[in-house]
Design an enzyme around this catalytic site. Structure first.
Site, PDB file in Angstrom:
ATOM      1  CD  GLU A 230       3.333  -6.232  -0.451  1.00 27.72           C
ATOM      2  OE1 GLU A 230       4.297  -6.974  -0.225  1.00 27.72           O
ATOM      3  OE2 GLU A 230       3.311  -5.420  -1.404  1.00 27.72           O
ATOM      4  CG  ASP A 231       6.525  -5.683   2.441  1.00 34.70           C
ATOM      5  OD1 ASP A 231       5.529  -5.250   1.805  1.00 34.70           O
ATOM      6  OD2 ASP A 231       7.687  -5.432   2.100  1.00 34.70           O
TER       7      ASP A 231
ATOM      8  CG  ASP B 174       3.396   3.755   2.227  1.00 33.45           C
ATOM      9  OD1 ASP B 174       2.825   4.476   3.057  1.00 33.45           O
ATOM     10  OD2 ASP B 174       4.443   4.103   1.651  1.00 33.45           O
TER      11      ASP B 174
ATOM     12  CG  PHE C  88      11.432   3.966   4.893  1.00 34.42           C
ATOM     13  CD1 PHE C  88      10.663   3.684   3.773  1.00 34.42           C
ATOM     14  CD2 PHE C  88      12.633   3.296   5.062  1.00 34.42           C
ATOM     15  CE1 PHE C  88      11.074   2.751   2.836  1.00 34.42           C
ATOM     16  CE2 PHE C  88      13.060   2.365   4.115  1.00 34.42           C
ATOM     17  CZ  PHE C  88      12.282   2.091   3.002  1.00 34.42           C
TER      18      PHE C  88
ATOM     19  NE  ARG D 272      15.413  -7.416   0.800  1.00 32.47           N
ATOM     20  CZ  ARG D 272      14.400  -6.705   0.283  1.00 32.47           C
ATOM     21  NH1 ARG D 272      13.251  -6.645   0.900  1.00 32.47           N
ATOM     22  NH2 ARG D 272      14.563  -6.055  -0.853  1.00 32.47           N
TER      23      ARG D 272
HETATM   24  P1  5GP Z   1       2.404   1.158  -1.634  1.00 31.99           P
HETATM   25  O1  5GP Z   1       2.225   0.811  -3.060  1.00 31.99           O
HETATM   26  O2  5GP Z   1       1.261   0.672  -0.745  1.00 31.99           O
HETATM   27  O3  5GP Z   1       2.684   2.621  -1.433  1.00 31.99           O
HETATM   28  O4  5GP Z   1       3.738   0.487  -1.125  1.00 31.99           O
HETATM   29  C1  5GP Z   1       3.875  -0.856  -0.913  1.00 31.99           C
HETATM   30  C2  5GP Z   1       5.331  -1.257  -1.001  1.00 31.99           C
HETATM   31  O5  5GP Z   1       6.214  -0.169  -0.687  1.00 31.99           O
HETATM   32  C3  5GP Z   1       5.648  -2.321   0.017  1.00 31.99           C
HETATM   33  O6  5GP Z   1       5.462  -3.599  -0.535  1.00 31.99           O
HETATM   34  C4  5GP Z   1       7.088  -2.064   0.360  1.00 31.99           C
HETATM   35  O7  5GP Z   1       7.923  -2.748  -0.547  1.00 31.99           O
HETATM   36  C5  5GP Z   1       7.266  -0.585   0.140  1.00 31.99           C
HETATM   37  N1  5GP Z   1       7.187   0.152   1.415  1.00 31.99           N
HETATM   38  C6  5GP Z   1       6.190   0.953   1.841  1.00 31.99           C
HETATM   39  N2  5GP Z   1       6.454   1.471   3.046  1.00 31.99           N
HETATM   40  C7  5GP Z   1       7.666   0.988   3.410  1.00 31.99           C
HETATM   41  C8  5GP Z   1       8.485   1.143   4.575  1.00 31.99           C
HETATM   42  O8  5GP Z   1       8.172   1.836   5.551  1.00 31.99           O
HETATM   43  N3  5GP Z   1       9.664   0.461   4.561  1.00 31.99           N
HETATM   44  C9  5GP Z   1      10.071  -0.321   3.531  1.00 31.99           C
HETATM   45  N4  5GP Z   1      11.243  -0.933   3.639  1.00 31.99           N
HETATM   46  N5  5GP Z   1       9.319  -0.487   2.416  1.00 31.99           N
HETATM   47  C10 5GP Z   1       8.127   0.153   2.369  1.00 31.99           C
END
Ligand code: 5GP
Length: 182
Positions: free
Chosen positions: A100-101, A104, A153, A166
């Protein structure tokens, strides 16, 4: 106007990312010695990380892809996770690593881990490039992680804003006026 002009600050240089990805690949190679490994890339954000990472894993690997909804066009987590594209193959009895990237709030990974665990893999671990621990809403500690970053972000190296940026080779923060442009 180039993409680079929209970036206010480079948080992680391309060379630092490459170095870290190689280290993670070596750790995975050590930890899964003698095993086959199934990698699951979470589209689309993890695609750049995944493609660099697999070239540093010296094991027999298979790849599969899953797409889920996350932020949509905005920058805030909705907490609602939906499968847009499921895996092509079953994972029962296999050693599986989710790639996963970024983690958060942790909501996306919690959903994914629960969903994939119910398919009875032999083992299930998580590998993320970025971690924003200050934003966590549910407990989620990746087994492998590249960098912890502050609450901002970020875009680049697979991560987007409105499907753009990207292809930046580094990870950066956009100028505030980019969001006002909509
Ligand atoms: P979570 O469910 O942990 O809040 O968020 C995970 C997903 O939110 C990541 O897979 C990503 O797609 C998106 N995301 C969270 N933080 C960022 C960020 O700083 N930049 C971007 N581009 N996407 C984010």
């Amino acid at each position: 106007m180039t993409m680079h002009e929209d970036v206010a600050e480079v948080l992680l240089e391309a060379s630092a990312i490459q170095h870290k990805v190689a280290e993670i690949g070596q750790a995975i190679t050590r930890d899964y010695q003698g095993k086959d490994l199934g990698l699951i890339c979470i589209l689309k954000g993890a695609v750049v990380f995944m493609s660099d990472l697999i070239r540093h894993i010296q094991l027999p690997v298979t790849l599969d892809f899953m797409a889920i909804s996350s932020y949509g066009a905005g920058t805030k987590s909705s907490g609602v996770v939906r499968i847009l594209k499921d895996l092509d193959h079953p994972i029962e009895g296999q050693h599986i690593l989710i790639v996963e990237d970024i983690v958060d709030t942790g909501l996306t990974l919690r959903y994914l881990v629960e969903n994939l665990r119910s398919r009875r893999p032999a083992s299930l671990k998580v590998c993320t490039l970025l971690d924003k621990p200050s934003r966590r809403r549910v407990e989620c500690v990746p087994d492998y992680n590249g960098f912890q970053i502050p609450d901002c972000f970020v875009v680049g190296y697979g991560l987007d804003y409105n499907e753009r940026y990207r292809n930046l080779p580094y990870i950066g923060v956009l100028k505030p006026e980019v969001y006002q442009r909509g």
